[in-house]
Design a protein around this motif. Sequence first.
Motif, PDB file in Angstrom:
ATOM      1  N   ILE A  40      52.653  59.321  25.805  1.00  0.00           N
ATOM      2  CA  ILE A  40      52.591  60.608  26.490  1.00  0.00           C
ATOM      3  C   ILE A  40      52.525  61.762  25.497  1.00  0.00           C
ATOM      4  N   ALA A  41      53.197  61.623  24.360  1.00  0.00           N
ATOM      5  CA  ALA A  41      53.092  62.650  23.319  1.00  0.00           C
ATOM      6  C   ALA A  41      51.649  62.749  22.834  1.00  0.00           C
ATOM      7  N   LEU A  42      51.004  61.602  22.650  1.00  0.00           N
ATOM      8  CA  LEU A  42      49.605  61.580  22.230  1.00  0.00           C
ATOM      9  C   LEU A  42      48.701  62.146  23.304  1.00  0.00           C
ATOM     10  N   GLU A  43      49.048  61.899  24.565  1.00  0.00           N
ATOM     11  CA  GLU A  43      48.237  62.413  25.684  1.00  0.00           C
ATOM     12  C   GLU A  43      48.158  63.927  25.647  1.00  0.00           C
ATOM     13  N   ASN A  44      49.239  64.582  25.204  1.00  0.00           N
ATOM     14  CA  ASN A  44      49.231  66.037  25.093  1.00  0.00           C
ATOM     15  C   ASN A  44      48.236  66.503  24.031  1.00  0.00           C
ATOM     16  N   LEU A  45      48.089  65.710  22.974  1.00  0.00           N
ATOM     17  CA  LEU A  45      47.251  66.095  21.843  1.00  0.00           C
ATOM     18  C   LEU A  45      45.850  65.501  21.915  1.00  0.00           C
ATOM     19  N   PHE A  46      45.700  64.443  22.686  1.00  0.00           N
ATOM     20  CA  PHE A  46      44.428  63.729  22.760  1.00  0.00           C
ATOM     21  C   PHE A  46      44.082  63.497  24.226  1.00  0.00           C
ATOM     22  N   PRO A  47      43.482  64.500  24.901  1.00  0.00           N
ATOM     23  CA  PRO A  47      43.206  64.446  26.342  1.00  0.00           C
ATOM     24  C   PRO A  47      42.498  63.199  26.853  1.00  0.00           C
ATOM     25  N   ILE A 137      49.655  70.990  36.279  1.00  0.00           N
ATOM     26  CA  ILE A 137      48.243  71.194  36.590  1.00  0.00           C
ATOM     27  C   ILE A 137      47.385  70.473  35.566  1.00  0.00           C
ATOM     28  N   PRO A 138      46.520  69.550  36.016  1.00  0.00           N
ATOM     29  CA  PRO A 138      45.641  68.852  35.072  1.00  0.00           C
ATOM     30  C   PRO A 138      44.867  69.844  34.205  1.00  0.00           C
ATOM     31  N   ILE A 139      44.556  69.451  33.015  1.00  0.00           N
ATOM     32  CA  ILE A 139      43.830  70.239  32.010  1.00  0.00           C
ATOM     33  C   ILE A 139      44.761  71.268  31.370  1.00  0.00           C
ATOM     34  N   PHE A 140      45.443  72.078  32.196  1.00  0.00           N
ATOM     35  CA  PHE A 140      46.318  73.114  31.672  1.00  0.00           C
ATOM     36  C   PHE A 140      47.646  72.562  31.167  1.00  0.00           C
ATOM     37  N   ARG A 141      47.981  71.323  31.533  1.00  0.00           N
ATOM     38  CA  ARG A 141      49.275  70.748  31.180  1.00  0.00           C
ATOM     39  C   ARG A 141      49.555  70.858  29.688  1.00  0.00           C
ATOM     40  N   SER A 142      48.546  70.563  28.895  1.00  0.00           N
ATOM     41  CA  SER A 142      48.719  70.620  27.442  1.00  0.00           C
ATOM     42  C   SER A 142      48.416  72.003  26.891  1.00  0.00           C
ATOM     43  N   LEU A 143      47.319  72.594  27.376  1.00  0.00           N
ATOM     44  CA  LEU A 143      46.852  73.867  26.831  1.00  0.00           C
ATOM     45  C   LEU A 143      47.855  74.996  26.991  1.00  0.00           C
ATOM     46  N   ILE A 144      48.695  74.927  28.035  1.00  0.00           N
ATOM     47  CA  ILE A 144      49.619  76.031  28.320  1.00  0.00           C
ATOM     48  C   ILE A 144      50.615  76.241  27.181  1.00  0.00           C
ATOM     49  N   SER A 145      50.815  75.214  26.356  1.00  0.00           N
ATOM     50  CA  SER A 145      51.763  75.334  25.249  1.00  0.00           C
ATOM     51  C   SER A 145      51.251  76.262  24.150  1.00  0.00           C
ATOM     52  N   ILE A 146      49.934  76.380  24.017  1.00  0.00           N
ATOM     53  CA  ILE A 146      49.368  77.195  22.941  1.00  0.00           C
ATOM     54  C   ILE A 146      49.634  78.686  23.138  1.00  0.00           C
ATOM     55  N   PRO A 147      49.314  79.275  24.317  1.00  0.00           N
ATOM     56  CA  PRO A 147      49.648  80.697  24.489  1.00  0.00           C
ATOM     57  C   PRO A 147      51.144  80.964  24.434  1.00  0.00           C
ATOM     58  N   ALA A 148      51.950  79.977  24.818  1.00  0.00           N
ATOM     59  CA  ALA A 148      53.403  80.144  24.699  1.00  0.00           C
ATOM     60  C   ALA A 148      53.789  80.319  23.240  1.00  0.00           C
ATOM     61  N   GLY A 149      53.121  79.576  22.357  1.00  0.00           N
ATOM     62  CA  GLY A 149      53.380  79.720  20.930  1.00  0.00           C
ATOM     63  C   GLY A 149      52.812  81.008  20.376  1.00  0.00           C
ATOM     64  N   VAL A 150      51.614  81.368  20.831  1.00  0.00           N
ATOM     65  CA  VAL A 150      50.974  82.604  20.363  1.00  0.00           C
ATOM     66  C   VAL A 150      51.836  83.817  20.667  1.00  0.00           C
ATOM     67  N   THR A 151      52.383  83.862  21.876  1.00  0.00           N
ATOM     68  CA  THR A 151      53.209  85.000  22.286  1.00  0.00           C
ATOM     69  C   THR A 151      54.659  84.862  21.842  1.00  0.00           C
ATOM     70  N   ARG A 152      54.932  83.770  21.124  1.00  0.00           N
ATOM     71  CA  ARG A 152      56.277  83.504  20.596  1.00  0.00           C
ATOM     72  C   ARG A 152      57.358  83.526  21.691  1.00  0.00           C
ATOM     73  N   MET A 153      57.061  82.838  22.790  1.00  0.00           N
ATOM     74  CA  MET A 153      58.094  82.638  23.808  1.00  0.00           C
ATOM     75  C   MET A 153      59.282  81.967  23.124  1.00  0.00           C
ATOM     76  N   GLY A 154      60.487  82.341  23.503  1.00  0.00           N
ATOM     77  CA  GLY A 154      61.673  81.732  22.912  1.00  0.00           C
ATOM     78  C   GLY A 154      61.560  80.216  22.903  1.00  0.00           C
ATOM     79  N   PHE A 155      61.813  79.600  21.754  1.00  0.00           N
ATOM     80  CA  PHE A 155      61.596  78.162  21.617  1.00  0.00           C
ATOM     81  C   PHE A 155      62.409  77.352  22.620  1.00  0.00           C
ATOM     82  N   TRP A 156      63.693  77.674  22.767  1.00  0.00           N
ATOM     83  CA  TRP A 156      64.528  76.886  23.673  1.00  0.00           C
ATOM     84  C   TRP A 156      64.196  77.166  25.132  1.00  0.00           C
TER      85      TRP A 156
END
Length: 228
Positions: A40-47, A137-156
């Motif tokens: 599942i970790a790989l699924e996030n990185l390798f669609p 949501i399919p497709i967005f499940r993984s991608l949503i993590s990137i804008p969270a990092g870009v905007t520096r959402m609190g890690f925890w």
Amino acid sequence: MHRFLAAASSSADPQALSGIAGWAVDIMNDLGGLGAASLIALENLFPPLPSEVILPLAGFTAGTGSANFTLLGAILWCTAGSVVGAWALYGVGALLGRERTRKLMGKLPLVKTSDIEKTEAFFDRRGTWTVFFGRMIPIFRSLISIPAGVTRMGFWKFTALTTAGSAVWNTILIWAGHALGSNWTKVEGYVGILTKVTIVVCLLGGALWVALRIRSNRRKREAVPAEN
């Protein structure tokens, strides 16, 4: 495409599966819960490694007793794997940062800096629900993590939301695979429909945005001679 990749047999014997499904079963049999989490970790990185195959298959495998984890164990391990994969993409977004992302996105045709700023502002305001529901949501499940990092959402905060959203999605698919047994591939069909709907909505939304942007640019060009 996913059905072809799964190449799954209707047999209740996990060893009868082939393709990605057979490979996934072998990993889960050899490594138990850690194997399910790694997939599942790989699924996030390798669609191309689809969750709609791996998660129901984890539930099915747990039900056969061939792997060293139970239904609850499958849910917990897979959710842990989802979080680890999301952390990696969050890190990618954090490394990019706002300024670098603006520069990269600003080079795209029809994209304005104001569009990026509005998107960032939306994520700053609605990021909590966006991350939580985005994990379902399919497709967005993984991608949503990137804008969270870009905007520096609190890690925890990001970790808690990702864990909660992933737990809901994983529980539904793993439980369905466990309940359906040898018919676990039916889950993939239903999720596939949701994926297609998501793609169509995104394409229509993108086409509408492009059409409105082109019309806006055309009106601005036509207004310039009139002012002169």
